[in-house]
Design a protein around this motif. Structure first.
Motif, mmCIF file in Angstrom:
data_model
loop_
_atom_site.group_PDB
_atom_site.id
_atom_site.type_symbol
_atom_site.label_atom_id
_atom_site.label_comp_id
_atom_site.label_asym_id
_atom_site.label_seq_id
_atom_site.Cartn_x
_atom_site.Cartn_y
_atom_site.Cartn_z
ATOM 1 N N SER A 1 2.904 5.814 -3.066
ATOM 2 C CA SER A 1 4.030 6.609 -3.535
ATOM 3 C C SER A 1 4.033 6.705 -5.059
ATOM 4 O O SER A 1 4.271 7.781 -5.630
ATOM 5 C CB SER A 1 5.334 6.002 -3.038
ATOM 6 O OG SER A 1 6.436 6.678 -3.586
ATOM 7 N N LEU A 2 3.780 5.569 -5.735
ATOM 8 C CA LEU A 2 3.747 5.587 -7.195
ATOM 9 C C LEU A 2 2.608 6.451 -7.733
ATOM 10 O O LEU A 2 2.782 7.191 -8.696
ATOM 11 C CB LEU A 2 3.628 4.160 -7.727
ATOM 12 C CG LEU A 2 4.860 3.268 -7.559
ATOM 13 C CD1 LEU A 2 4.543 1.857 -7.991
ATOM 14 C CD2 LEU A 2 6.024 3.827 -8.353
ATOM 15 N N LEU A 3 1.455 6.351 -7.131
ATOM 16 C CA LEU A 3 0.302 7.150 -7.586
ATOM 17 C C LEU A 3 0.515 8.633 -7.329
ATOM 18 O O LEU A 3 0.105 9.468 -8.123
ATOM 19 C CB LEU A 3 -0.973 6.653 -6.917
ATOM 20 C CG LEU A 3 -1.477 5.292 -7.385
ATOM 21 C CD1 LEU A 3 -2.686 4.866 -6.561
ATOM 22 C CD2 LEU A 3 -1.835 5.341 -8.850
ATOM 23 N N ARG A 4 1.145 8.962 -6.210
ATOM 24 C CA ARG A 4 1.410 10.377 -5.917
ATOM 25 C C ARG A 4 2.391 10.963 -6.932
ATOM 26 O O ARG A 4 2.190 12.079 -7.415
ATOM 27 C CB ARG A 4 1.962 10.527 -4.508
ATOM 28 C CG ARG A 4 2.097 11.987 -4.078
ATOM 29 C CD ARG A 4 2.565 12.122 -2.669
ATOM 30 N NE ARG A 4 3.860 11.417 -2.557
ATOM 31 C CZ ARG A 4 4.360 11.019 -1.403
ATOM 32 N NH1 ARG A 4 3.694 11.218 -0.275
ATOM 33 N NH2 ARG A 4 5.530 10.419 -1.343
ATOM 34 N N ASP A 5 3.433 10.186 -7.275
ATOM 35 C CA ASP A 5 4.380 10.651 -8.293
ATOM 36 C C ASP A 5 3.715 10.770 -9.653
ATOM 37 O O ASP A 5 4.011 11.683 -10.423
ATOM 38 C CB ASP A 5 5.582 9.710 -8.374
ATOM 39 C CG ASP A 5 6.500 9.815 -7.170
ATOM 40 O OD1 ASP A 5 6.394 10.839 -6.439
ATOM 41 O OD2 ASP A 5 7.306 8.884 -6.939
ATOM 42 N N HIS A 6 2.804 9.857 -9.966
ATOM 43 C CA HIS A 6 2.118 9.877 -11.252
ATOM 44 C C HIS A 6 1.182 11.094 -11.336
ATOM 45 O O HIS A 6 1.056 11.701 -12.410
ATOM 46 C CB HIS A 6 1.351 8.574 -11.443
ATOM 47 C CG HIS A 6 0.609 8.525 -12.751
ATOM 48 N ND1 HIS A 6 1.257 8.419 -13.958
ATOM 49 C CD2 HIS A 6 -0.706 8.571 -13.038
ATOM 50 C CE1 HIS A 6 0.370 8.411 -14.915
ATOM 51 N NE2 HIS A 6 -0.845 8.490 -14.386
ATOM 52 N N ASN A 7 0.518 11.433 -10.261
ATOM 53 C CA ASN A 7 -0.425 12.551 -10.273
ATOM 54 C C ASN A 7 0.301 13.898 -10.317
ATOM 55 O O ASN A 7 -0.267 14.892 -10.751
ATOM 56 C CB ASN A 7 -1.334 12.511 -9.050
ATOM 57 C CG ASN A 7 -2.346 11.374 -9.145
ATOM 58 O OD1 ASN A 7 -2.654 10.914 -10.236
ATOM 59 N ND2 ASN A 7 -2.831 10.925 -8.006
ATOM 60 N N ARG A 8 1.538 13.967 -9.888
ATOM 61 C CA ARG A 8 2.298 15.219 -9.908
ATOM 62 C C ARG A 8 2.712 15.603 -11.329
ATOM 63 O O ARG A 8 2.955 16.751 -11.611
ATOM 64 C CB ARG A 8 3.530 15.117 -9.023
ATOM 65 C CG ARG A 8 3.224 15.190 -7.572
ATOM 66 C CD ARG A 8 4.499 15.220 -6.782
ATOM 67 N NE ARG A 8 4.204 15.245 -5.342
ATOM 68 C CZ ARG A 8 5.120 15.120 -4.415
ATOM 69 N NH1 ARG A 8 6.387 14.980 -4.754
ATOM 70 N NH2 ARG A 8 4.792 15.151 -3.162
ATOM 71 N N ARG A 9 2.842 14.641 -12.194
ATOM 72 C CA ARG A 9 3.337 14.914 -13.552
ATOM 73 C C ARG A 9 2.313 15.556 -14.406
ATOM 74 O O ARG A 9 1.207 15.574 -14.440
ATOM 75 C CB ARG A 9 3.842 13.638 -14.201
ATOM 76 C CG ARG A 9 5.070 13.125 -13.546
ATOM 77 C CD ARG A 9 5.549 11.898 -14.279
ATOM 78 N NE ARG A 9 6.666 11.340 -13.528
ATOM 79 C CZ ARG A 9 7.297 10.271 -13.904
ATOM 80 N NH1 ARG A 9 6.943 9.629 -14.992
ATOM 81 N NH2 ARG A 9 8.299 9.820 -13.226
ATOM 82 N N ALA B 1 0.827 -1.207 0.000
ATOM 83 C CA ALA B 1 0.000 0.000 0.000
ATOM 84 C C ALA B 1 0.858 1.253 0.000
ATOM 85 O O ALA B 1 0.564 2.227 -0.701
ATOM 86 C CB ALA B 1 -0.934 -0.008 1.200
ATOM 87 N N VAL B 2 1.947 1.244 0.760
ATOM 88 C CA VAL B 2 2.836 2.410 0.797
ATOM 89 C C VAL B 2 3.504 2.615 -0.555
ATOM 90 O O VAL B 2 3.607 3.746 -1.049
ATOM 91 C CB VAL B 2 3.883 2.247 1.927
ATOM 92 C CG1 VAL B 2 4.978 3.293 1.819
ATOM 93 C CG2 VAL B 2 3.207 2.313 3.286
ATOM 94 N N VAL B 3 3.942 1.536 -1.176
ATOM 95 C CA VAL B 3 4.590 1.650 -2.481
ATOM 96 C C VAL B 3 3.600 2.151 -3.529
ATOM 97 O O VAL B 3 3.921 3.043 -4.330
ATOM 98 C CB VAL B 3 5.206 0.292 -2.888
ATOM 99 C CG1 VAL B 3 5.650 0.307 -4.348
ATOM 100 C CG2 VAL B 3 6.373 -0.051 -1.981
ATOM 101 N N LEU B 4 2.391 1.594 -3.547
ATOM 102 C CA LEU B 4 1.387 2.048 -4.516
ATOM 103 C C LEU B 4 1.012 3.504 -4.297
ATOM 104 O O LEU B 4 0.840 4.265 -5.257
ATOM 105 C CB LEU B 4 0.146 1.162 -4.436
ATOM 106 C CG LEU B 4 0.271 -0.218 -5.075
ATOM 107 C CD1 LEU B 4 -0.979 -1.038 -4.792
ATOM 108 C CD2 LEU B 4 0.509 -0.099 -6.556
#
Length: 82
Positions: free
Chosen positions: A74-82, A69-72
Motif C-alpha cells: 500500500s505504501l509503495l503504491r501510494d509512493h509510485n502514484r505521486r 506485506a500488505v502495508v508495504l
C-alpha cells in the motif's frame, strides 16, 4: 409412458443352500500385560504442548508477515502514484 418394465422373476433362486456348522470354540491367547509409565505419558504430553506452541508461533509469524506485506504494498503504491 416412462414406467419401468420389471421382469417376471426378478432374482433367480439360489443354486445352493447354506448349511450352518457348529462354531469352533473361540481360543483366547494370553496377552502380555502392557504398562505405561508416568514418565512416558509426561513425555508425550510435553512433546504435544511444545509442537502446538511451535505451530502457533509459525502461524502468528505468517500472519504478521502477510500484514507487513500488505502495508508495504500500500505504501509503495501510494509512493509510485505521486
Amino acid at each position: 409412458m416412462f414406467l419401468p418394465q420389471y421382469p417376471d422373476s426378478p432374482t433367480p433362486p439360489p443354486a445352493h443352500t447354506h448349511t450352518p456348522t457348529d462354531p469352533a470354540p473361540a481360543r483366547r491367547s494370553a496377552l502380555p500385560a502392557v504398562s505405561v509409565s508416568t514418565g512416558a505419558v509426561v513425555a508425550v504430553l510435553t512433546g504435544g504442548v511444545v509442537l502446538t506452541a511451535l505451530l502457533a508461533a509459525v502461524a502468528v509469524s505468517a500472519i504478521s508477515v502477510a500484514v507487513a506485506a500488505v502495508v508495504l504494498r500500500s505504501l509503495l503504491r501510494d509512493h509510485n502514484r505521486r
